[in-house]
Scaffold this motif. Structure first.
Motif, PDB file in Angstrom:
ATOM      1  N   ARG A   4       6.968   7.057  29.076  1.00 28.55           N
ATOM      2  CA  ARG A   4       5.723   7.495  29.713  1.00 28.55           C
ATOM      3  C   ARG A   4       6.262   8.268  31.185  1.00 28.55           C
ATOM      4  O   ARG A   4       7.142   7.650  31.692  1.00 28.55           O
ATOM      5  N   ARG A   6       5.838  12.128  33.959  1.00 28.89           N
ATOM      6  CA  ARG A   6       4.721  12.762  34.602  1.00 28.89           C
ATOM      7  C   ARG A   6       5.464  14.441  34.549  1.00 28.89           C
ATOM      8  O   ARG A   6       6.513  14.391  34.756  1.00 28.89           O
ATOM      9  N   GLU A  34       0.342  12.582  32.982  1.00 31.82           N
ATOM     10  CA  GLU A  34       0.994  11.536  32.266  1.00 31.82           C
ATOM     11  C   GLU A  34       1.415  11.873  30.845  1.00 31.82           C
ATOM     12  O   GLU A  34       0.326  12.247  30.262  1.00 31.82           O
TER      13      GLU A  34
END
Length: 207
Positions: A4, A6, A34
């Protein structure tokens, strides 16, 4: 391990950051802010001596045995799995991409996450975010390849630095210094793989 991250900057900012010449490719809608495995994300690669900006899916497809047995063959049914991180640099699964500079790429990000090792009072593992305050856009060292349905990418991991280790003691993504990005995209394997080092803790922060 870092499934995960950004990427909050716009396409124009990415083009300026990586020196990608106009005309730019058609703008794509990347789910902000995200990004997760199997989802599309921005990737920078080199082609004919120039950098290009692409959209690829995160994760190399890989077949793994499932629990269900195929009655015809007596063998486990193979399931599709996406492999998002590269840790064993000598594995045949990754070697062809790593050895070929044309299959290496930069994966732009603004922050990446790791779950902490201890569950809180709500029973959930806390999610921590890491970034480089002096650099709005940073690059993971990545690899890519064509696949059915479109190109895919993954990025390298290495030993964690002292900032990441208390949160995730097994590994951290390979973050590249800006001055090392060209070498990652063009250098022979033996030289490029030396860049797979823990990023300096003093240049990072945790939220």
């Amino acid at each position: 391990m870092c499934n995960r991250y950004r990427m909050t900057e716009a396409q124009a900012a990415l083009a300026a950051r990586y020196g990608i010449a106009a005309p730019f490719p058609p703008d794509h809608t990347i789910p902000p802010p995200e990004l997760f495995p199997d989802k599309p994300a921005w990737v920078v690669r080199e082609e004919a001596g120039a950098r290009v900006l692409d959209v690829m899916a995160w994760g190399f497809p890989h077949k793994v045995p499932g629990k269900r047995i195929d009655k015809a063959t007596g063998k486990p049914v193979l399931l599709n799995k996406s492999v998002t991180n590269v840790r064993n640099y000598t594995s045949p699964f990754w070697r062809s991409a790593l050895m070929n500079p044309a299959r290496r790429c930069l994966v732009p990000f603004t922050a990446f996450s790791e779950y902490g090792p201890t569950r809180g009072g709500d029973g959930k593992l806390p999610l921590h975010w890491f970034d480089v305050p002096s650099r709005p856009i940073v690059s993971f060292a990545g690899v890519w390849r064509p696949a059915e349905g479109g190109a895919v990418f993954a990025f390298l991991t290495t030993d964690p630095n002292p900032l990441v280790a208390p949160i995730h003691p097994k590994a951290m993504p390979v973050l590249l210094h800006e001055e090392d990005e060209a070498a990652w995209l063009t250098a022979p394997f033996d030289q490029a793989i030396l860049l797979a080092q823990p990023f300096p803790s003093q240049l990072m922060q945790i939220a």
